[in-house]
Design a protein around this motif. Structure first.
Motif, PDB file in Angstrom:
ATOM      1  N   PRO A 285       0.833  -1.202   0.000  1.00 32.25           N
ATOM      2  CA  PRO A 285       0.000   0.000   0.000  1.00 32.25           C
ATOM      3  C   PRO A 285       0.867   1.251   0.000  1.00 32.25           C
ATOM      4  N   ARG A 286       0.266   2.375  -0.294  1.00 32.03           N
ATOM      5  CA  ARG A 286       0.995   3.622  -0.425  1.00 32.03           C
ATOM      6  C   ARG A 286       1.382   4.131   0.963  1.00 32.03           C
ATOM      7  N   LEU A 287       2.612   3.858   1.389  1.00 31.94           N
ATOM      8  CA  LEU A 287       3.074   4.289   2.707  1.00 31.94           C
ATOM      9  C   LEU A 287       4.590   4.384   2.715  1.00 31.94           C
ATOM     10  N   ALA A 288       5.104   4.917   3.812  1.00 34.63           N
ATOM     11  CA  ALA A 288       6.550   5.041   3.998  1.00 34.63           C
ATOM     12  C   ALA A 288       6.948   4.304   5.266  1.00 34.63           C
ATOM     13  N   LEU A 289       8.072   3.616   5.204  1.00 31.70           N
ATOM     14  CA  LEU A 289       8.650   2.960   6.374  1.00 31.70           C
ATOM     15  C   LEU A 289       9.797   3.822   6.866  1.00 31.70           C
ATOM     16  N   CYS A 290       9.661   4.336   8.083  1.00 31.53           N
ATOM     17  CA  CYS A 290      10.609   5.292   8.623  1.00 31.53           C
ATOM     18  C   CYS A 290      11.202   4.761   9.930  1.00 31.53           C
ATOM     19  N   GLY A 291      12.351   5.319  10.298  1.00 35.63           N
ATOM     20  CA  GLY A 291      12.982   4.973  11.564  1.00 35.63           C
ATOM     21  C   GLY A 291      13.776   3.676  11.489  1.00 35.63           C
ATOM     22  N   THR A 292      14.606   3.482  12.484  1.00 41.45           N
ATOM     23  CA  THR A 292      15.434   2.288  12.588  1.00 41.45           C
ATOM     24  C   THR A 292      15.248   1.665  13.960  1.00 41.45           C
ATOM     25  N   PRO A 293      15.584   0.383  14.123  1.00 41.92           N
ATOM     26  CA  PRO A 293      15.446  -0.267  15.437  1.00 41.92           C
ATOM     27  C   PRO A 293      16.220   0.514  16.489  1.00 41.92           C
ATOM     28  N   PRO A 294      15.814   0.513  17.754  1.00 43.46           N
ATOM     29  CA  PRO A 294      14.695  -0.288  18.282  1.00 43.46           C
ATOM     30  C   PRO A 294      13.326   0.348  18.128  1.00 43.46           C
ATOM     31  N   ASP A 295      13.243   1.655  17.774  1.00 44.79           N
ATOM     32  CA  ASP A 295      11.944   2.320  17.673  1.00 44.79           C
ATOM     33  C   ASP A 295      11.254   2.054  16.335  1.00 44.79           C
ATOM     34  N   GLY A 296      11.998   1.762  15.310  1.00 46.04           N
ATOM     35  CA  GLY A 296      11.422   1.576  13.988  1.00 46.04           C
ATOM     36  C   GLY A 296      11.657   0.191  13.460  1.00 46.04           C
ATOM     37  N   PRO A 297      11.273  -0.049  12.210  1.00 47.64           N
ATOM     38  CA  PRO A 297      10.588   0.930  11.353  1.00 47.64           C
ATOM     39  C   PRO A 297       9.106   1.064  11.712  1.00 47.64           C
ATOM     40  N   PHE A 298       8.572   2.266  11.469  1.00 44.70           N
ATOM     41  CA  PHE A 298       7.152   2.519  11.678  1.00 44.70           C
ATOM     42  C   PHE A 298       6.583   3.106  10.387  1.00 44.70           C
ATOM     43  N   GLU A 299       5.270   3.014  10.276  1.00 43.31           N
ATOM     44  CA  GLU A 299       4.605   3.382   9.027  1.00 43.31           C
ATOM     45  C   GLU A 299       4.089   4.816   9.070  1.00 43.31           C
ATOM     46  N   VAL A 300       4.207   5.491   7.919  1.00 43.65           N
ATOM     47  CA  VAL A 300       3.559   6.780   7.689  1.00 43.65           C
ATOM     48  C   VAL A 300       2.726   6.619   6.425  1.00 43.65           C
ATOM     49  N   SER A 301       1.414   6.673   6.568  1.00 44.54           N
ATOM     50  CA  SER A 301       0.545   6.441   5.419  1.00 44.54           C
ATOM     51  C   SER A 301       0.551   7.638   4.474  1.00 44.54           C
ATOM     52  N   LEU A 302       0.517   7.336   3.182  1.00 44.62           N
ATOM     53  CA  LEU A 302       0.363   8.370   2.163  1.00 44.62           C
ATOM     54  C   LEU A 302      -1.009   8.302   1.501  1.00 44.62           C
ATOM     55  N   TYR A 303      -1.823   7.342   1.922  1.00 51.26           N
ATOM     56  CA  TYR A 303      -3.134   7.171   1.305  1.00 51.26           C
ATOM     57  C   TYR A 303      -4.121   8.196   1.874  1.00 51.26           C
ATOM     58  N   GLY A 304      -4.754   8.946   1.023  1.00 54.61           N
ATOM     59  CA  GLY A 304      -5.782   9.895   1.439  1.00 54.61           C
ATOM     60  C   GLY A 304      -5.254  11.181   2.023  1.00 54.61           C
ATOM     61  N   ILE A 305      -3.958  11.467   1.904  1.00 53.79           N
ATOM     62  CA  ILE A 305      -3.407  12.676   2.518  1.00 53.79           C
ATOM     63  C   ILE A 305      -3.870  13.907   1.729  1.00 53.79           C
ATOM     64  N   VAL A 306      -4.350  14.930   2.447  1.00 53.66           N
ATOM     65  CA  VAL A 306      -4.861  16.137   1.802  1.00 53.66           C
ATOM     66  C   VAL A 306      -4.217  17.409   2.338  1.00 53.66           C
ATOM     67  N   GLY A 307      -3.311  17.286   3.283  1.00 50.71           N
ATOM     68  CA  GLY A 307      -2.697  18.494   3.815  1.00 50.71           C
ATOM     69  C   GLY A 307      -1.533  18.176   4.732  1.00 50.71           C
ATOM     70  N   ALA A 308      -0.645  19.132   4.900  1.00 52.44           N
ATOM     71  CA  ALA A 308       0.495  18.995   5.808  1.00 52.44           C
ATOM     72  C   ALA A 308       0.854  20.386   6.331  1.00 52.44           C
ATOM     73  N   PHE A 309       1.253  20.428   7.608  1.00 51.66           N
ATOM     74  CA  PHE A 309       1.606  21.708   8.228  1.00 51.66           C
ATOM     75  C   PHE A 309       2.802  21.485   9.135  1.00 51.66           C
ATOM     76  N   GLN A 310       3.826  22.304   8.974  1.00 50.13           N
ATOM     77  CA  GLN A 310       5.047  22.144   9.758  1.00 50.13           C
ATOM     78  C   GLN A 310       4.980  23.006  11.013  1.00 50.13           C
ATOM     79  N   LEU A 311       5.146  22.368  12.160  1.00 47.16           N
ATOM     80  CA  LEU A 311       5.275  23.071  13.430  1.00 47.16           C
ATOM     81  C   LEU A 311       6.746  23.389  13.668  1.00 47.16           C
ATOM     82  N   ARG A 312       7.090  23.779  14.891  1.00 43.75           N
ATOM     83  CA  ARG A 312       8.462  24.180  15.168  1.00 43.75           C
ATOM     84  C   ARG A 312       9.444  23.034  14.909  1.00 43.75           C
TER      85      ARG A 312
END
Length: 437
Positions: free
Chosen positions: A314-341
């Motif tokens: 499926p349309r997603l990204a695998l990010c991070g490395t062990p021990p915390d990753g990899p974890f998924e960031v979905s790209l399906y249905g994305i309609v906006g993004a906003f950068q905080l600090r």
């Protein structure tokens, strides 16, 4: 035979031949029109059998007209036949015009009814809610009491009802409370159905809803509650099992055996909120020769720059490395993004029937793109619930995210370029309780 006699006969023969030729010509033209019409019908959605029936009817119709005109020609003459033919053709034209108008009118009525159905479902979602007041310890005895379970359709039973073959460990389905309920949790689920107006009078959609309250029987405190309603393609909030697992702090509740979830419990929203649209303002917005909303590509570049691996299916990204990753960031249905600090807010469309932006998921991603929090928001735009939303101009003010929503896309093509623009602009306000930048 004299020359005079030949001259007196031949014109009559010639005239008769011309008249017969006129009738034959009429028949050929009529049959040609039939063939064109039959071919067009055959190219449509009638299928082989229906197309054949249409052709037979048209052949019979053409033959009847030809015989009628020919009979008038024999009895009353060529002029009467021509007048009759004209009347017939005009009548046929009027008939088809009325038929086409009626078909257009029915299509307009169906489209209007479909919009009413979409709005009724969206309004239903605005009356849903879900909250966890206190998470259970996890080792309590769980009693489930059902009211109106017979109203749940067969295809919804697996999602909404406990398993008939045996529930999860420590979970019981009861009709009456047992004598000893010390330390137990009671989950009361009440099911109901209401009707949504259908396309025509007498044809309604039946929508399932349920209300759930989980409370401790020791002190009567409410642990969790939810109200959810059916849409065309599922439920507004969905995944009742995952919600109960989180609230009751158990690996399984309604079903046992590690059943696959519609939405994994680990990405179940932390909060359910109501978003709000401002009244739309008409105009001509974002006129451009370029395609708007290339957000997936922009987000993909961001994720790639942070070392993520992009998967297409499926349309997603695998990010991070062990021990915390990899974890998924979905790209399906994305309609906006906003950068905080030092983090990101990603906004997703939840596909409740593919119409306007009425259900939204907002994810708060940390600087390394790990998921911090998520929110599920329902919103109801004014006017028709058409698709074609475009979001930009994001801002954050006091825990409320705002975005300009452009709707009503229009296109214009000429030889030099293709222009597109939007005809409405409104502001979407999404509360994000608990957000920490």
């Amino acid at each position: 035979m004299s020359m005079h006699h030949r001259m007196s006969v031949e014109p009559g023969v010639i005239c008769t031949a011309m008249n017969c030729f006129g009738v034959r010509t009429y028949l050929v033209l009529l049959l040609t029109c039939w063939a064109c019409t039959a071919h067009a019908q055959g190219q449509g959605s009638y299928g082989g059998i229906a197309s054949g029936l249409v052709q037979l009817v048209l052949v019979a119709f053409a033959v009847v007209i030809a015989l009628v005109v020919l009979g008038i020609r024999v009895l009353l003459g060529i002029k009467a036949a021509l007048v009759s033919l004209g009347v017939i053709l005009v009548s046929i034209g009027i008939f088809f015009a009325k038929t086409r108008f009626a078909a257009t009118e029915r299509a307009t009525e169906r489209a209007a009814a479909s919009k009413r159905i979409d709005r009724a479902f969206a309004e239903g979602c605005m009356r849903t809610s879900r909250s966890i007041e206190q998470v259970a310890v996890g080792n309590e005895r769980v009693l489930i009491r059902l009211t109106g379970a017979e109203l749940v359709s067969e295809r919804q039973q697996y999602e909404l009802l406990p398993s008939k073959t045996g529930g999860a460990k420590g979970v019981e389905v009861v009709t009456e409370l047992p004598q000893d309920v010390s330390g137990a949790i009671l989950v009361d689920i009440r099911y109901g159905r209401d009707r949504v107006p259908g396309s025509f009078e007498g044809f309604e959609w039946y929508r399932t809803r349920y209300d759930l309250v989980a409370r401790s029987l020791a002190d009567g405190k409410i642990l969790a509650r939810t109200t959810d309603m059916q849409t065309r393609s599922g439920f507004c909030l969905g995944d009742l099992e995952a919600f109960l697992e989180r609230a009751l702090n158990r690996p399984e509740v309604l079903h046992s055996g590690g059943v696959p979830r519609t939405i994994p419990a680990r990405v179940l929203p932390d909060a359910y909120v109501l978003a709000e649209y401002s009244e739309p303002v008409g105009g001509r917005y974002l006129e451009s020769a370029t395609v708007h909303n290339a957000l997936v590509e922009e987000t993909t570049k961001l994720l790639t720059s942070k070392g993520c691996t992009i998967k297409d299916l499926p349309r997603l990204a695998l990010c991070g490395t062990p021990p915390d990753g990899p974890f998924e960031v979905s790209l399906y249905g994305i309609v906006g993004a906003f950068q905080l600090r030092d983090s990101w807010l990603l906004i997703y469309r939840i596909n409740n029937d593919g119409k306007a932006l009425t259900s939204i998921r907002v994810e708060h991603r940390l600087s390394d793109l790990r998921l911090a929090r998520s929110w599920h928001a329902n919103a109801l735009p004014s006017g028709n619930l058409e698709d074609g939303d475009h979001l930009q101009e994001f801002a954050l003010n006091g825990g409320v995210m705002t975005a300009a929503v452009y709707r009503g896309p229009k296109w214009k093509y000429d030889r030099s370029q293709a222009l597109n623009w939007y005809t409405e602009r409104s502001i979407l306000m999404i509360p994000l309780p608990g957000l920490r930048e």
